[in-house]
Scaffold this motif. Structure first.
Motif, mmCIF file in Angstrom:
data_model
loop_
_atom_site.group_PDB
_atom_site.id
_atom_site.type_symbol
_atom_site.label_atom_id
_atom_site.label_comp_id
_atom_site.label_asym_id
_atom_site.label_seq_id
_atom_site.Cartn_x
_atom_site.Cartn_y
_atom_site.Cartn_z
ATOM 1 N N ASN A 100 -45.123 -8.300 -2.586
ATOM 2 C CA ASN A 100 -44.292 -8.148 -3.784
ATOM 3 C C ASN A 100 -42.832 -8.481 -3.498
ATOM 4 N N ARG A 101 -42.343 -8.057 -2.348
ATOM 5 C CA ARG A 101 -40.959 -8.361 -1.980
ATOM 6 C C ARG A 101 -40.783 -9.855 -1.740
ATOM 7 N N THR A 102 -41.775 -10.472 -1.123
ATOM 8 C CA THR A 102 -41.729 -11.913 -0.868
ATOM 9 C C THR A 102 -41.648 -12.683 -2.180
ATOM 10 N N MET A 103 -42.500 -12.312 -3.126
ATOM 11 C CA MET A 103 -42.538 -13.014 -4.400
ATOM 12 C C MET A 103 -41.235 -12.809 -5.175
ATOM 13 N N ALA A 104 -40.673 -11.594 -5.096
ATOM 14 C CA ALA A 104 -39.412 -11.318 -5.785
ATOM 15 C C ALA A 104 -38.271 -12.132 -5.168
ATOM 16 N N LYS A 105 -38.215 -12.182 -3.844
ATOM 17 C CA LYS A 105 -37.144 -12.923 -3.166
ATOM 18 C C LYS A 105 -37.214 -14.419 -3.453
ATOM 19 N N LEU A 106 -38.425 -14.949 -3.563
ATOM 20 C CA LEU A 106 -38.607 -16.386 -3.729
ATOM 21 C C LEU A 106 -38.778 -16.798 -5.185
ATOM 22 N N GLY A 107 -38.777 -15.829 -6.099
ATOM 23 C CA GLY A 107 -38.905 -16.144 -7.519
ATOM 24 C C GLY A 107 -40.273 -16.684 -7.887
ATOM 25 N N LEU A 108 -41.314 -16.129 -7.283
ATOM 26 C CA LEU A 108 -42.675 -16.601 -7.521
ATOM 27 C C LEU A 108 -43.380 -15.697 -8.527
ATOM 28 N N GLY A 109 -44.297 -16.300 -9.301
ATOM 29 C CA GLY A 109 -44.973 -15.536 -10.331
ATOM 30 C C GLY A 109 -46.413 -15.198 -10.031
ATOM 31 N N SER A 110 -46.975 -15.767 -8.964
ATOM 32 C CA SER A 110 -48.373 -15.496 -8.668
ATOM 33 C C SER A 110 -48.638 -15.658 -7.177
ATOM 34 N N ARG A 111 -49.726 -15.071 -6.738
ATOM 35 C CA ARG A 111 -50.136 -15.184 -5.335
ATOM 36 C C ARG A 111 -50.479 -16.637 -5.009
ATOM 37 N N ALA A 112 -51.134 -17.314 -5.945
ATOM 38 C CA ALA A 112 -51.472 -18.720 -5.730
ATOM 39 C C ALA A 112 -50.215 -19.552 -5.532
ATOM 40 N N GLN A 113 -49.179 -19.266 -6.296
ATOM 41 C CA GLN A 113 -47.914 -19.977 -6.163
ATOM 42 C C GLN A 113 -47.311 -19.740 -4.778
ATOM 43 N N ALA A 114 -47.473 -18.533 -4.258
ATOM 44 C CA ALA A 114 -46.988 -18.223 -2.914
ATOM 45 C C ALA A 114 -47.731 -19.036 -1.865
ATOM 46 N N VAL A 115 -49.044 -19.200 -2.044
ATOM 47 C CA VAL A 115 -49.833 -19.997 -1.110
ATOM 48 C C VAL A 115 -49.383 -21.457 -1.146
ATOM 49 N N VAL A 116 -49.171 -21.987 -2.348
ATOM 50 C CA VAL A 116 -48.690 -23.361 -2.479
ATOM 51 C C VAL A 116 -47.375 -23.539 -1.727
ATOM 52 N N LEU A 117 -46.457 -22.598 -1.898
ATOM 53 C CA LEU A 117 -45.154 -22.684 -1.236
ATOM 54 C C LEU A 117 -45.304 -22.650 0.286
ATOM 55 N N ALA A 118 -46.230 -21.829 0.781
ATOM 56 C CA ALA A 118 -46.440 -21.743 2.226
ATOM 57 C C ALA A 118 -46.846 -23.094 2.802
ATOM 58 N N TYR A 119 -47.665 -23.828 2.071
ATOM 59 C CA TYR A 119 -48.061 -25.160 2.525
ATOM 60 C C TYR A 119 -46.931 -26.170 2.357
ATOM 61 N N GLU A 120 -46.240 -26.121 1.223
ATOM 62 C CA GLU A 120 -45.217 -27.123 0.952
ATOM 63 C C GLU A 120 -43.998 -26.985 1.854
ATOM 64 N N THR A 121 -43.747 -25.790 2.373
ATOM 65 C CA THR A 121 -42.633 -25.604 3.292
ATOM 66 C C THR A 121 -43.028 -25.884 4.743
ATOM 67 N N GLY A 122 -44.315 -26.076 4.983
ATOM 68 C CA GLY A 122 -44.773 -26.314 6.339
ATOM 69 C C GLY A 122 -45.084 -25.052 7.114
ATOM 70 N N LEU A 123 -45.015 -23.891 6.468
ATOM 71 C CA LEU A 123 -45.368 -22.649 7.155
ATOM 72 C C LEU A 123 -46.819 -22.699 7.612
ATOM 73 N N VAL A 124 -47.665 -23.311 6.770
ATOM 74 C CA VAL A 124 -49.056 -23.556 7.108
ATOM 75 C C VAL A 124 -49.305 -25.049 6.901
ATOM 76 N N THR A 125 -50.040 -25.667 7.801
ATOM 77 C CA THR A 125 -50.279 -27.109 7.725
ATOM 78 C C THR A 125 -51.673 -27.386 7.187
ATOM 79 N N PRO A 126 -51.777 -28.266 6.172
ATOM 80 C CA PRO A 126 -53.111 -28.626 5.653
ATOM 81 C C PRO A 126 -53.973 -29.237 6.742
ATOM 82 N N ARG A 127 -55.253 -28.873 6.726
ATOM 83 C CA ARG A 127 -56.206 -29.458 7.672
ATOM 84 C C ARG A 127 -56.891 -30.625 7.004
ATOM 85 N N ARG A 128 -56.553 -31.816 7.413
ATOM 86 C CA ARG A 128 -57.108 -33.002 6.779
ATOM 87 C C ARG A 128 -57.764 -33.896 7.808
ATOM 88 N N GLY A 129 -58.665 -34.746 7.293
ATOM 89 C CA GLY A 129 -59.320 -35.695 8.186
ATOM 90 C C GLY A 129 -60.401 -35.063 8.996
#
Length: 224
Positions: A195-224
């Motif tokens: 909840n604190r993470t979402m408030a600090k980052l201005g996120l509205g959903s858990r899914a949005q938080a997951v998207v941000l984690a990938y887009e910032t490089g915190l987690v790297t997509p597994r491809r190929g």
């Protein structure tokens, strides 16, 4: 009682969804819409708890309608559950990025539909974490993940080290109980960090938080 707005441009599908939901305990259908423009209007009029939103519609798409609804709703934002034919769909990824809480395949059975509505209304924004993660991994831009001992991405600088770790585990698909077990903390503490993470980052959903984690490089997509 969970109030629901049903949005789909195909009358028979919309009518079927409305019929199923009206027969389900604890759910009240407060409106329906046949396109994105009408969805925006009906959402403002009825302020539902959950919106079942068809992703592909003529005129205003479900993505655009979701963006407009969430932008106008403020603190009383509804949970948007995207309805789609294909799970690996860039439209769905864009909707999650815009703040939709999750998605459901149109061929899901009645029990799964009702369970999804209740789950989303209760704050479980990743109804199918493994599928949602595959979707995000398919479309998220690839950025190098921070190595051991390296700081988190600059976009996450406002977060504490523990909040970053909780976000990382959420993005990897772990549930709150699994995260609590992994970090030796209570489930309530996990929710507090999220909840604190979402408030600090201005996120509205858990899914949005997951998207941000990938887009910032915190987690790297597994491809190929």
């Amino acid at each position: 009682m969970t109030t629901v707005l049903v949005v789909d441009d195909q009358f028979l599908i919309r009518a079927g969804l409305v019929g199923l939901l009206r027969a389900a305990p604890g759910i009240e259908v407060v409106g329906e819409a046949g396109d994105g423009e009408e969805a925006v209007e009906r959402a403002a009029e009825t302020t539902p708890d959950v919106i079942l939103m068809d992703i592909r519609m003529p005129g205003i798409s479900g993505v655009t309608a979701t963006e407009r609804i969430l932008a106008a709703a403020g603190e009383r934002a509804p949970r948007v559950l995207i309805l789609t034919t294909f799970d690996l769909d860039e439209y769905v990824y864009t909707a999650l990025r815009a703040g939709a809480s999750g998605f459901l395949l149109k061929d899901a059975g009645p029990e799964r539909l009702i369970a999804a509505v209740h789950a989303v209304a209760g704050g479980d924004t990743l109804f199918a974490p493994s599928v949602t993660r595959r979707l995000i991994e398919a479309y998220a831009p690839v950025r190098p993940a921070p190595g051991p001992g390296r700081p988190a991405p600059a976009e996450l600088a406002a977060l504490t080290a523990r909040e970053v770790e909780v976000l990382r585990l959420i993005a990897k698909g772990l549930s709150n109980p699994e995260i609590a077990d992994r970090l030796f903390i209570s489930e309530a503490t996990v929710k507090t960090h999220l909840n604190r993470t979402m408030a600090k980052l201005g996120l509205g959903s858990r899914a949005q938080a997951v998207v941000l984690a990938y887009e910032t490089g915190l987690v790297t997509p597994r491809r190929g």
